[in-house]
Scaffold this active site. Structure first.
Site, PDB file in Angstrom:
ATOM      1  CG  ASN A  16     -65.961  22.679 -16.147  1.00 38.51           C
ATOM      2  OD1 ASN A  16     -66.952  22.785 -15.436  1.00 38.51           O
ATOM      3  ND2 ASN A  16     -64.743  22.885 -15.693  1.00 38.51           N
ATOM      4  CG  HIS A  19     -70.186  27.507 -14.158  1.00 38.33           C
ATOM      5  ND1 HIS A  19     -69.878  27.955 -12.888  1.00 38.33           N
ATOM      6  CD2 HIS A  19     -69.058  27.630 -14.880  1.00 38.33           C
ATOM      7  CE1 HIS A  19     -68.624  28.356 -12.863  1.00 38.33           C
ATOM      8  NE2 HIS A  19     -68.093  28.168 -14.052  1.00 38.33           N
ATOM      9  CG  HIS A  76     -62.458  22.884 -10.014  1.00 33.84           C
ATOM     10  ND1 HIS A  76     -62.015  24.164 -10.250  1.00 33.84           N
ATOM     11  CD2 HIS A  76     -61.743  22.445  -8.948  1.00 33.84           C
ATOM     12  CE1 HIS A  76     -61.085  24.475  -9.360  1.00 33.84           C
ATOM     13  NE2 HIS A  76     -60.908  23.462  -8.554  1.00 33.84           N
ATOM     14  NE  ARG A 112     -63.364  26.997  -6.164  1.00 28.73           N
ATOM     15  CZ  ARG A 112     -62.476  27.789  -6.759  1.00 28.73           C
ATOM     16  NH1 ARG A 112     -62.395  27.815  -8.079  1.00 28.73           N
ATOM     17  NH2 ARG A 112     -61.683  28.556  -6.062  1.00 28.73           N
ATOM     18  NE  ARG A 134     -65.991  29.236  -5.204  1.00 34.45           N
ATOM     19  CZ  ARG A 134     -64.987  30.042  -5.540  1.00 34.45           C
ATOM     20  NH1 ARG A 134     -64.904  30.515  -6.766  1.00 34.45           N
ATOM     21  NH2 ARG A 134     -64.058  30.361  -4.674  1.00 34.45           N
ATOM     22  CD  GLU A 178     -61.039  21.619 -14.363  1.00 33.23           C
ATOM     23  OE1 GLU A 178     -60.976  21.743 -15.590  1.00 33.23           O
ATOM     24  OE2 GLU A 178     -61.567  22.471 -13.616  1.00 33.23           O
ATOM     25  CB  THR A 205     -48.815  37.119 -13.025  1.00 36.67           C
ATOM     26  OG1 THR A 205     -48.002  36.601 -14.061  1.00 36.67           O
ATOM     27  CG2 THR A 205     -47.954  37.706 -11.940  1.00 36.67           C
ATOM     28  CD  GLU A 257     -57.210  22.025 -19.355  1.00 31.30           C
ATOM     29  OE1 GLU A 257     -57.369  20.819 -19.105  1.00 31.30           O
ATOM     30  OE2 GLU A 257     -58.106  22.868 -19.279  1.00 31.30           O
ATOM     31  CG  HIS A 302     -60.033  29.932 -18.046  1.00 28.06           C
ATOM     32  ND1 HIS A 302     -60.483  29.489 -16.819  1.00 28.06           N
ATOM     33  CD2 HIS A 302     -60.311  31.244 -18.104  1.00 28.06           C
ATOM     34  CE1 HIS A 302     -60.988  30.507 -16.151  1.00 28.06           C
ATOM     35  NE2 HIS A 302     -60.906  31.594 -16.912  1.00 28.06           N
TER      36      HIS A 302
HETATM   37  N1  PXP Z   1     -59.713  23.932 -17.840  1.00 26.35           N
HETATM   38  C1  PXP Z   1     -59.466  24.129 -16.530  1.00 26.35           C
HETATM   39  C2  PXP Z   1     -58.254  23.519 -15.934  1.00 26.35           C
HETATM   40  C3  PXP Z   1     -60.357  24.879 -15.734  1.00 26.35           C
HETATM   41  O1  PXP Z   1     -60.100  25.062 -14.430  1.00 26.35           O
HETATM   42  C4  PXP Z   1     -61.520  25.415 -16.333  1.00 26.35           C
HETATM   43  C5  PXP Z   1     -62.491  26.187 -15.510  1.00 26.35           C
HETATM   44  O2  PXP Z   1     -61.943  27.385 -15.160  1.00 26.35           O
HETATM   45  C6  PXP Z   1     -61.725  25.176 -17.689  1.00 26.35           C
HETATM   46  C7  PXP Z   1     -60.808  24.437 -18.424  1.00 26.35           C
HETATM   47  C8  PXP Z   1     -62.951  25.669 -18.402  1.00 26.35           C
HETATM   48  O3  PXP Z   1     -62.993  27.057 -18.423  1.00 26.35           O
HETATM   49  P1  PXP Z   1     -64.321  27.776 -18.868  1.00 26.35           P
HETATM   50  O4  PXP Z   1     -65.363  27.446 -17.841  1.00 26.35           O
HETATM   51  O5  PXP Z   1     -63.951  29.219 -18.885  1.00 26.35           O
HETATM   52  O6  PXP Z   1     -64.696  27.240 -20.219  1.00 26.35           O
END
Ligand code: PXP
Length: 249
Positions: free
Chosen positions: A10, A13, A46, A48, A52, A73, A104, A154, A194
């Site tokens: 991913n 960032h 992602h 958004r 952002r 995403e 939650t 997922e 995540h």
């Molecule tokens: N999978 C999904 C569906 C996500 O939205 C994210 C980002 O929050 C990730 C995986 C990757 O998470 P992380 O950046 O914490 O590794």
């Protein structure tokens, strides 16, 4: 036979950092190329609603320039559906962005939004896009994912990653193992992600029916110290070692 475990990197960032200055650097597409060169099986981004981090132009470039599957995403909105149908990425993972869309633990409330999600899953699938739903490891949510016609789920590993004690982590791992088994029974392909890091990835990678991990934040942070390619290679090595039963040092 051991199923291969794919790594989706991913790159959100990298875009977060770029946007902090408003210029073109660092380039998330360059990060995607570097991640692929280091062993990523796919790229996850992602888009958004508030843009952002990843922006529309990044998706245009990722679709045009990378030679591995793109996992887009996005929130389950009409705007995002239009974008996905225009680009036709390999996969779309529907994720919650607003509080009312999530359970939650942060996963998509598929059970509570089935009527909204079902036509969306159908439209994306009809366009040849593989649809996954980002859900907490809760039996009701898995059943609902199957009921709305999603081929993939997922599992949200955030509760596992954030567990404050060994006992809590073991309990959260158990929930992931049970959910992955339930997914197999329901005929759903199972991914997870995540909060995964060098320290916590091995037990998740060892769950034999999980076939893809999507990892971002830790990889990008660690890349500041090790470099992106070395970081991705190290994550790959740990995933592969855990999957084949070797030591995930
Ligand atoms: N999978 C999904 C569906 C996500 O939205 C994210 C980002 O929050 C990730 C995986 C990757 O998470 P992380 O950046 O914490 O590794």
């Amino acid at each position: 036979m051991t199923r291969p475990l794919r790594l989706g990197v991913n790159i959100d960032h990298v875009a977060t950092l770029r946007n902090a200055r408003g210029g073109p650097h660092p380039d998330p597409v360059r990060a995607a190329h570097a991640a692929i060169a280091a062993g990523a099986d796919g790229i996850t981004a992602h888009l958004r609603e508030d843009r952002r981090h990843i922006r529309d132009a990044d998706i245009d470039r990722l679709m045009a320039e990378i030679d591995r599957p793109l996992n887009l995403e996005m929130a389950a909105t009409a705007e995002m559906l239009g974008i996905a149908l225009r680009h036709r990425p390999h996969a779309v993972c529907l994720v919650p962005e607003r509080r009312e869309e999530r359970t939650t633990e942060g996963g998509l409330d598929v059970a509570g939004q089935a009527a909204h999600l079902e036509p969306m899953v159908r439209a994306l699938s009809a366009a040849g896009i593989r649809v996954s739903l980002f859900i907490a490891p809760e039996p009701d949510q898995l059943r609902a994912a199957q009921a709305v016609g999603a081929p993939v789920i997922e599992l949200h590993t955030g509760a596992y990653a954030d567990a404050g004690t060994d006992a809590a982590r073991a309990m959260e791992l158990r929930r992931l193992i049970d959910a992955a088994a339930q997914a197999e029974t329901l005929g759903l392909e199972c991914h997870a992600g995540h909060g995964l890091s060098f320290d916590n990835v091995a037990p998740v990678a060892a769950i034999a029916t999980i076939v893809e991990l999507n990892i971002g934040h830790f990889l990008m942070g660690e890349a500041l110290f090790l470099g992106l390619e070395a970081t991705v290679q190290d994550m790959r090595r740990r995933m592969d070692a855990a999957r084949t039963g070797g030591a995930a040092a």
